[in-house]
Design a protein around this motif. Sequence first.
Motif, PDB file in Angstrom:
ATOM      1  N   ILE A  54     -40.702  -3.222  12.920  1.00  0.00           N
ATOM      2  CA  ILE A  54     -40.360  -3.667  14.273  1.00  0.00           C
ATOM      3  C   ILE A  54     -40.410  -5.195  14.305  1.00  0.00           C
ATOM      4  CG2 ILE A  54     -41.169  -3.639  16.673  1.00  0.00           C
ATOM      5  CD1 ILE A  54     -42.159  -0.807  16.169  1.00  0.00           C
ATOM      6  N   SER A  69     -36.235  -3.348  17.760  1.00  0.00           N
ATOM      7  CA  SER A  69     -37.251  -3.113  18.788  1.00  0.00           C
ATOM      8  C   SER A  69     -38.015  -1.817  18.576  1.00  0.00           C
ATOM      9  CB  SER A  69     -36.621  -3.112  20.182  1.00  0.00           C
ATOM     10  OG  SER A  69     -35.712  -2.037  20.307  1.00  0.00           O
ATOM     11  N   LYS A  70     -37.428  -0.871  17.841  1.00  0.00           N
ATOM     12  CA  LYS A  70     -38.091   0.421  17.668  1.00  0.00           C
ATOM     13  C   LYS A  70     -37.570   1.086  16.404  1.00  0.00           C
ATOM     14  CE  LYS A  70     -38.708   4.802  20.124  1.00  0.00           C
ATOM     15  NZ  LYS A  70     -38.278   5.596  21.280  1.00  0.00           N
ATOM     16  N   THR A  83     -33.632   1.073  16.697  1.00  0.00           N
ATOM     17  CA  THR A  83     -33.089   0.566  17.953  1.00  0.00           C
ATOM     18  C   THR A  83     -33.049  -0.949  17.859  1.00  0.00           C
ATOM     19  OG1 THR A  83     -34.042   2.440  19.147  1.00  0.00           O
ATOM     20  CG2 THR A  83     -33.366   0.546  20.453  1.00  0.00           C
TER      21      THR A  83
END
Length: 166
Positions: A54, A69-70, A83
């Motif tokens: 991340i 982000s994920k 993501t």
Amino acid sequence: MSRERTDFWVGLFVLIGLVALAFLALRAGNLSSFSFAPTYQVQAHFDNIGGLKIRAPVKSSGVVVGRVSKVAFDNKRFQAVATLDLETGFEFPLDSSASILTSGLLGEQYIGLTPGGDDKMLINGSEVQFTQSAVVLEELISKFLYSSADKEGTDNTAPAATTNNP
């Protein structure tokens, strides 16, 4: 007066050390480059994400255009899902491709976006259709070792066995 001067220099040295330590902690946590620009999220599915973390950068042509982000696992497709938060100032065609790349031989991993040629652009909630998983160094080494072991195991110089039929 020399005692005060010594205390000043020691204090300054400790302060510089603390600032350097904070800088290194932020760099190690990949938090040193905060961006408050508005973003839109897209997802990309990969067979293997390797060591992608991340806050890893998303780059296009060497320019950071966003961050991861994920990272999750999709139980239906049995793939990893990353993501990506892309800055709204950077638009990419719908047929763009995402690859997990490594900076340096054993460096950190990042996602490289290669723009496609579609007229439609990725929007919030889109999915990158074309992805290339991370190259895992251990897998490459094992393939090379097994390949060379197979070549060593076969002896091409031995004469072929012939049968004599009377």
